[in-house]
Design a protein around this motif. Structure first.
Motif, mmCIF file in Angstrom:
data_model
loop_
_atom_site.group_PDB
_atom_site.id
_atom_site.type_symbol
_atom_site.label_atom_id
_atom_site.label_comp_id
_atom_site.label_asym_id
_atom_site.label_seq_id
_atom_site.Cartn_x
_atom_site.Cartn_y
_atom_site.Cartn_z
ATOM 1 N N TYR A 185 2.933 -52.934 -24.541
ATOM 2 C CA TYR A 185 1.507 -52.680 -24.329
ATOM 3 C C TYR A 185 1.009 -52.372 -25.824
ATOM 4 C CZ TYR A 185 -2.871 -50.496 -23.377
ATOM 5 O OH TYR A 185 -4.049 -50.427 -23.253
ATOM 6 N N ALA A 186 -0.167 -53.172 -25.983
ATOM 7 C CA ALA A 186 -0.984 -52.666 -27.024
ATOM 8 C C ALA A 186 -2.392 -52.849 -26.897
ATOM 9 C CB ALA A 186 -0.592 -53.778 -28.421
ATOM 10 N N GLY A 187 -2.949 -51.851 -27.074
ATOM 11 C CA GLY A 187 -4.472 -51.809 -26.607
ATOM 12 C C GLY A 187 -4.896 -50.359 -26.638
ATOM 13 N N SER A 188 -6.241 -50.068 -25.848
ATOM 14 C CA SER A 188 -6.764 -48.929 -26.004
ATOM 15 C C SER A 188 -6.081 -47.884 -25.294
ATOM 16 C CB SER A 188 -8.045 -48.906 -25.330
ATOM 17 O OG SER A 188 -8.400 -49.050 -24.097
ATOM 18 N N VAL A 189 -6.186 -46.750 -25.525
ATOM 19 C CA VAL A 189 -5.506 -45.528 -24.642
ATOM 20 C C VAL A 189 -6.206 -45.406 -23.516
ATOM 21 C CG1 VAL A 189 -5.310 -43.196 -24.635
ATOM 22 C CG2 VAL A 189 -4.803 -43.854 -26.843
ATOM 23 N N ASP A 190 -7.615 -45.826 -23.365
ATOM 24 C CA ASP A 190 -8.284 -45.679 -21.959
ATOM 25 C C ASP A 190 -7.612 -46.732 -20.932
ATOM 26 O OD1 ASP A 190 -9.654 -43.638 -22.633
ATOM 27 O OD2 ASP A 190 -11.388 -44.795 -23.022
ATOM 28 N N SER A 191 -7.478 -48.005 -21.825
ATOM 29 C CA SER A 191 -6.767 -48.992 -20.717
ATOM 30 C C SER A 191 -5.443 -48.717 -20.156
ATOM 31 C CB SER A 191 -6.831 -50.367 -21.586
ATOM 32 O OG SER A 191 -8.244 -50.742 -21.537
#
Length: 326
Positions: free
Chosen positions: A226-232
């Motif tokens: 996973y790489a992306g926003s904390v919220d997502s």
């Protein structure tokens, strides 16, 4: 084939990227340490590389900085495929700390600034100013060997910042710091981002990433699931509803989701996809007698377990169980 990198690829909110990497692979003596890492870090973001020790975090950061080259894949820093060409725009704090013990604090900062191209006299003066700004003016003329561990680490961090970099890369910056100094470091990181500096740091402590980061790359076994926003990341797990009712039974029970379970005084279940309003109407019309209702969003720890697996989560906790609660 990996997708080509553009010189100015927009992030999801149309901010240009400070760092972009696609398909990074690194092997040592035939063993794959990093296996296909993809990540994108917008300018001005605080970004965490989160995973247990040995997961490949340091190798990934060193490839991004050009300290080592990937065996496969490509990376850009501010649009440059050769990070060494813009080394003066980057500040790097390695996991292995090291200062000359006989140097005075302001001299150590000045020396590190000179390595980044600053005139030595200017770097030393800036070192004194930074020490004063961060409450260590009294220690400016002390030798490094005379400083506490936390003070010495602060000196090295200030040496990382003395040349006013646009990108700051910190490898396990919280390691070995007590709670007070961890709090000071968190405030410094927030201040850097507020000033437009991009900060990327590696950590095995979820709490730091959750408090600080806009985005994270979760790394385990050299891979990034996973790489992306904390919220997502948190949204990958449905929010949990905690419901307490005056009535023990009634027609309202049929409205509860199929995963509802009764624990003590509460009903616990995942937030329905239709939202909470239809359920509230059914509870009210069915005379459930709502005493309390709360919706609890999943934390980053739960998201990490969901994404990386329980084995990786256990390894994360075993690395430093005392730091996890800070």
């Amino acid at each position: 084939m990996h997708a080509p990198l553009s010189a100015r690829t927009p992030a999801s909110n149309d901010r240009p990227l400070a760092i972009e990497a696609r398909g990074l692979v690194k092997k040592f003596d035939g063993t794959t340490a990093v296996d296909g890492v993809d990540l994108s870090v917008p300018e001005g973001a605080i970004y965490g590389v989160l995973g247990p020790n040995g997961a490949g975090k340091t190798t990934t950061l060193r490839m991004l900085l050009g300290i080592i080259d990937p065996d496969e894949g490509v990376r850009r820093v501010f649009g440059h495929e050769r990070p060494h060409d813009i080394a003066r725009l980057i500040g790097y704090l390695p996991e292995e700390r090291g200062l000359y013990p006989s140097m005075k604090a302001f001299e150590a900062i000045g020396f590190l600034g000179a390595l980044r191209g600053m005139p030595l006299a200017e770097a030393k003066q800036r070192g004194r100013e930074l020490l004063e700004e961060h409450g260590l003016g009294h220690a400016a003329d002390r030798q490094i060997r005379q400083l506490s561990k936390g003070m010495a680490q602060t000196v090295q961090l200030l040496g990382t910042l003395v040349h006013r970099p646009r990108l700051v890369v910190l490898d396990e910056p919280f390691s070995g710091l007590d709670a007070l100094n961890q709090g000071k470091l968190e405030r410094m990181i927030r201040a850097l981002a507020a000033d437009g500096t991009t900060v990327i740091f590696s950590t095995h402590v979820i709490a730091h990433a959750e408090r600080l980061c806009e985005g994270v790359a979760i790394i385990a076994g050299g891979k990034v699931p996973y790489a992306g926003s904390v919220d997502s990341a948190r949204d990958r797990i449905p929010a949990q509803v905690r419901l307490e009712t005056a009535a023990e039974d009634g027609p309202w029970r049929a409205a509860l989701p199929t995963d509802a379970r009764h624990e003590g005084r509460y009903w616990l279940f995942s937030l329905p996809e239709s939202g909470i309003e239809p359920l509230l109407r059914a509870l009210i019309e069915g005379d459930a007698g709502i005493l309390s209702l709360s919706i609890e969003r999943a934390g980053l720890h739960d998201a990490f377990v969901h994404i990386a697996g329980e084995a990786a989560a256990r390894a994360l906790e075993e690395d430093s169980p005392a730091e996890q609660v800070r």
